[in-house]
Design a protein around this motif. Structure first.
Motif, PDB file in Angstrom:
ATOM      1  N   PHE A   9      66.888  56.548  51.801  1.00  0.00           N
ATOM      2  CA  PHE A   9      66.825  55.942  50.468  1.00  0.00           C
ATOM      3  C   PHE A   9      68.112  56.165  49.674  1.00  0.00           C
TER       4      PHE A   9
ATOM      5  N   SER B 253      68.693  53.461  47.276  1.00  0.00           N
ATOM      6  CA  SER B 253      67.475  53.001  46.611  1.00  0.00           C
ATOM      7  C   SER B 253      67.271  53.728  45.286  1.00  0.00           C
TER       8      SER B 253
ATOM      9  N   GLU C  27      62.180  52.065  43.780  1.00  0.00           N
ATOM     10  CA  GLU C  27      62.144  51.498  45.130  1.00  0.00           C
ATOM     11  C   GLU C  27      61.567  52.500  46.132  1.00  0.00           C
TER      12      GLU C  27
END
Length: 219
Positions: A160, A163, A167
């Motif tokens: 991630f 992100s 998200e």
């Protein structure tokens, strides 16, 4: 036999999602948590409970002795936790000097001892502004070093990295994860304070996804 992976697991939202991502990827997961003297050590209790429920091997390593070398963070000192958003300059007091380099180094060593090829951790774009050791250039450099520091190459995986918190939450909700099994607040009290940067970002993520945070808040 499944490939082994070490997951740096704090007990927070991000690492909880990363842990479950690694499990769903079919990896043989070994969770690694650290007690570095953080005020919100309640996250370690949450991490232990989750790993027990998932049947995941879990180690908690006490590294509080290094606090004499990693001073001046409000997370590990008598200073009050600042209130406000991560983008506020006062949140820089929550930076623990060189924390992720230290934690990742130990996670890599653990991975080598297990003959695991990967170390997962939950750096994400929401932390880039305030925490240098969550930025892509740091992760890329650490990954390069990790691959040559031992006879065995270990890859640092950050699913991630680019992100947002929202998200990450979206990905977790799609996996039907229960975020009551996490702790985010920098104040390790019975309820989340709702005022520190960690709480602000968490609440924004739930609002962004149009759902309610299952944790109780003081405000």
């Amino acid at each position: 036999m499944s490939e082994k992976a070490v997951v740096v697991y704090s007990g927070g939202m991000d690492s909880f999602t990363v842990l479950n991502t690694a499990i769903q990827n079919g990896l043989d997961v070994y969770a690694l948590s650290f007690n570095y003297g953080q005020k919100h050590s309640k996250e370690l209790e949450v991490a232990a409970r989750v790993c027990n429920e998932l049947g995941v091997t879990h180690k908690v390593v006490d590294i509080t002795a290094i606090n004499s070398l990693m001073a001046n963070s409000s997370l590990t000192s008598d200073a009050e936790i600042p209130e406000g958003h991560y983008e506020d300059d006062n949140m820089k007091s929550t930076v623990v000097p060189n924390r992720n380099m230290v934690l990742l180094s130990m996670a890599i060593a653990y991975a080598v001892s297990l003959e695991a090829g990967k170390v997962y951790y939950g750096a994400h774009s929401g932390d880039h502004h305030i925490y240098p050791d969550c930025r892509p250039e740091f992760v890329e450099a650490m990954n390069a070093v990790s691959k040559i520091a031992n006879y065995q190459s270990v890859e640092i995986v950050t699913p991630f990295l680019h992100s947002s918190k929202g998200e990450i939450l979206k990905a977790g909700l799609e996996m039907n994860l229960n975020y009551a099994n996490t702790w985010t607040c920098y104040n390790g009290r019975e309820k989340s304070c709702g005022k520190c940067g960690a709480c602000y970002e968490r609440l924004e993520a739930f609002a962004e996804q149009g759902t309610t945070d299952p944790l109780d808040y003081e405000v």
